[in-house]
Design a protein around this motif. Structure first.
Motif, PDB file in Angstrom:
ATOM      1  N   ARG A   1       0.852  -1.176   0.000  1.00  0.00           N
ATOM      2  CA  ARG A   1       0.000   0.000   0.000  1.00  0.00           C
ATOM      3  C   ARG A   1       0.892   1.232   0.000  1.00  0.00           C
ATOM      4  O   ARG A   1       2.085   1.156   0.242  1.00  0.00           O
ATOM      5  CB  ARG A   1      -0.906   0.010   1.245  1.00  0.00           C
TER       6      ARG A   1
ATOM      7  N   LYS B   1      -4.814   3.287   1.327  1.00  0.00           N
ATOM      8  CA  LYS B   1      -5.320   2.842   0.039  1.00  0.00           C
ATOM      9  C   LYS B   1      -6.686   3.467  -0.170  1.00  0.00           C
ATOM     10  O   LYS B   1      -7.347   3.894   0.785  1.00  0.00           O
ATOM     11  CB  LYS B   1      -5.406   1.319  -0.039  1.00  0.00           C
TER      12      LYS B   1
ATOM     13  N   GLU C   1     -10.479   2.856  -1.604  1.00  0.00           N
ATOM     14  CA  GLU C   1     -11.495   1.887  -2.012  1.00  0.00           C
ATOM     15  C   GLU C   1     -12.606   2.626  -2.743  1.00  0.00           C
ATOM     16  O   GLU C   1     -13.142   3.619  -2.226  1.00  0.00           O
ATOM     17  CB  GLU C   1     -12.063   1.150  -0.795  1.00  0.00           C
ATOM     18  N   LYS C   2     -12.934   2.169  -3.941  1.00  0.00           N
ATOM     19  CA  LYS C   2     -13.981   2.802  -4.737  1.00  0.00           C
ATOM     20  C   LYS C   2     -15.167   1.845  -4.868  1.00  0.00           C
ATOM     21  O   LYS C   2     -14.999   0.690  -5.243  1.00  0.00           O
ATOM     22  CB  LYS C   2     -13.449   3.181  -6.118  1.00  0.00           C
ATOM     23  N   LYS C   3     -16.347   2.352  -4.549  1.00  0.00           N
ATOM     24  CA  LYS C   3     -17.583   1.587  -4.685  1.00  0.00           C
ATOM     25  C   LYS C   3     -18.630   2.490  -5.301  1.00  0.00           C
ATOM     26  O   LYS C   3     -19.038   3.483  -4.697  1.00  0.00           O
ATOM     27  CB  LYS C   3     -18.055   1.057  -3.334  1.00  0.00           C
TER      28      LYS C   3
ATOM     29  N   ALA D   1     -15.715   7.076  -2.890  1.00  0.00           N
ATOM     30  CA  ALA D   1     -14.293   6.751  -2.746  1.00  0.00           C
ATOM     31  C   ALA D   1     -13.890   7.006  -1.304  1.00  0.00           C
ATOM     32  O   ALA D   1     -14.058   8.124  -0.796  1.00  0.00           O
ATOM     33  CB  ALA D   1     -13.442   7.585  -3.695  1.00  0.00           C
ATOM     34  N   THR D   2     -13.371   5.975  -0.651  1.00  0.00           N
ATOM     35  CA  THR D   2     -12.963   6.089   0.746  1.00  0.00           C
ATOM     36  C   THR D   2     -11.462   5.879   0.865  1.00  0.00           C
ATOM     37  O   THR D   2     -10.924   4.892   0.370  1.00  0.00           O
ATOM     38  CB  THR D   2     -13.683   5.041   1.613  1.00  0.00           C
TER      39      THR D   2
ATOM     40  N   LEU E   1      -8.636   4.803   3.112  1.00  0.00           N
ATOM     41  CA  LEU E   1      -8.399   4.043   4.326  1.00  0.00           C
ATOM     42  C   LEU E   1      -6.981   4.326   4.810  1.00  0.00           C
ATOM     43  O   LEU E   1      -6.006   4.051   4.093  1.00  0.00           O
ATOM     44  CB  LEU E   1      -8.586   2.550   4.074  1.00  0.00           C
TER      45      LEU E   1
ATOM     46  N   GLU F   1      -8.102   3.349  10.156  1.00  0.00           N
ATOM     47  CA  GLU F   1      -8.183   1.974  10.617  1.00  0.00           C
ATOM     48  C   GLU F   1      -7.502   1.855  11.969  1.00  0.00           C
ATOM     49  O   GLU F   1      -6.540   2.578  12.261  1.00  0.00           O
ATOM     50  CB  GLU F   1      -7.545   1.034   9.596  1.00  0.00           C
TER      51      GLU F   1
END
Length: 357
Positions: free
Chosen positions: A293, A307, A309-311, A315-316, A318, A355
């Motif tokens: 990462r 990193k 994360e795209k959903k 876009a988040t 982390l 996190e």
């Protein structure tokens, strides 16, 4: 003169344009850094966004498409993005490193019994017909060397023959494809400068990564026996907190150790974290060895990973600190992280999530 770890940190950040973003062009920054790790094809874009004011992806993408920059195997036998001139400078000088990777250990066993010159020649012929992916190259090579793995044959050619991994691979906004390769000779018209200078390369290393030891230069390049090269350069001598001799250009920046260092987000395998034998000048205590990462800095030191994360339309970012961050530092990291999301995922709904450590 003795330099503390924090002084070495600030000197490195200044030369890497991570204390303050620069107004230089992407091409100029790539050349100053003597290339950027590009094993992850789009990682240089994040690296340059963290280093250049008002960076736009198209400013780098056009250099790849015009062949002003090129992606090829160089330091540590990994893909780097470099200027066309630096490709012709570095590739012949790093041949001993690539040969060592190719002919020893697991790689050497995979191509045991094959004449390297014959393999290189056949690889050239195939790729000079047209650019091909490593998978397609391997299949064609296996027609001649039926008892060997196609992937091993193709990888060996990538180390034996100067090859460029050509666009659209590495171009922001375009489908990456499978990474076609062409010979450097067909892509740039040559494979080497008339007289590639190792002295020039070592001198430029200190401009981008110094102050540094001889072992540091060797770690970055993979080359050995560089003491003679370093010794004949007009460099000033320093020492670190452990008494190790460091070298540097007299006029290179060495800011005060208390110079503010804002948070920065670095891509996977950024060379700033891989180019010294002693990485304590950039890696904070608690580093867990992760390199899959990106990393982020707090007070100038890599202090965790990240990193995106795209959903769908979200876009988040982390963020995983190595150790619990102070409230002030968390706020600064989050603010810089939101700017990163605006760059990397424009138009999406953005969130930053920390996190647990």
């Amino acid at each position: 003169m003795k330099l503390s770890a924090r002084q070495l940190n600030r000197a490195l950040l200044a030369r890497q344009f991570l204390l303050e973003r620069t107004g230089r062009t992407p091409f100029e920054v790539v050349e100053h850094l003597v290339g950027m790790q590009s094993q992850v094809p789009l990682s240089p874009y994040v690296g340059l966004w963290s280093r250049i004011s008002h960076f736009q992806p198209a400013d780098l993408a056009t250099t790849l498409e015009s062949r002003a920059t090129v992606r090829l195997v160089l330091m540590r036998a990994t893909i780097h993005l470099v200027s066309a001139r630096d490709a012709l400078l570095l590739r012949p000088l790093l041949k001993p490193v690539l040969d060592r990777t190719n002919f020893t250990g697991h790689n050497g066993k995979q191509i045991e019994g094959i004449d390297p010159a014959e393999l290189a020649q056949r690889g050239r012929e195939i790729l000079e017909e047209e650019p091909r992916t490593r998978e397609d190259l391997g299949k064609l090579l296996k027609e001649r060397w039926t008892g060997h793995q196609a992937t091993a044959l193709a990888y060996a050619v990538q180390l034996l023959v100067p090859l460029a991994q050509i666009p659209p691979r590495g171009v922001w906004g375009l489908a990456p494809g499978r990474g076609a390769h062409a010979t450097l000779k067909t892509w740039l018209g040559s494979e080497s400068l008339p007289e590639p200078s190792l002295t020039e390369v070592v001198s430029r290393y200190f401009r981008a990564f110094g102050p540094a030891s001889i072992q540091d230069v060797q770690t970055w390049s993979g080359l050995t026996r560089l003491a003679e090269v370093v010794e004949r350069l007009p460099l000033r001598r320093f020492s670190d907190e452990n008494g190790k001799t460091l070298f540097d250009h007299e006029d290179s920046p060495r800011p005060d150790e208390d110079t503010p260092a804002p948070p920065r987000f670095l891509p996977e395998f950024d060379n700033i974290a891989l180019s010294h034998a002693d990485r304590t000048r950039i890696i904070s205590p608690g580093f867990n060895g992760s390199s899959t990462r990106g990393g982020f800095t707090v007070d100038g030191f890599v202090s965790g990973t990240w990193k995106i994360e795209k959903k769908k339309q979200a876009a988040t970012l982390l963020v995983a600190p190595y150790q619990r961050l102070l409230k002030r530092d968390s706020a600064q990291v989050e603010a810089e992280g939101r700017r990163l999301l605006e760059f990397a995922a424009p138009g999406a709904e953005h969130a930053v999530a920390f996190e647990q450590t």
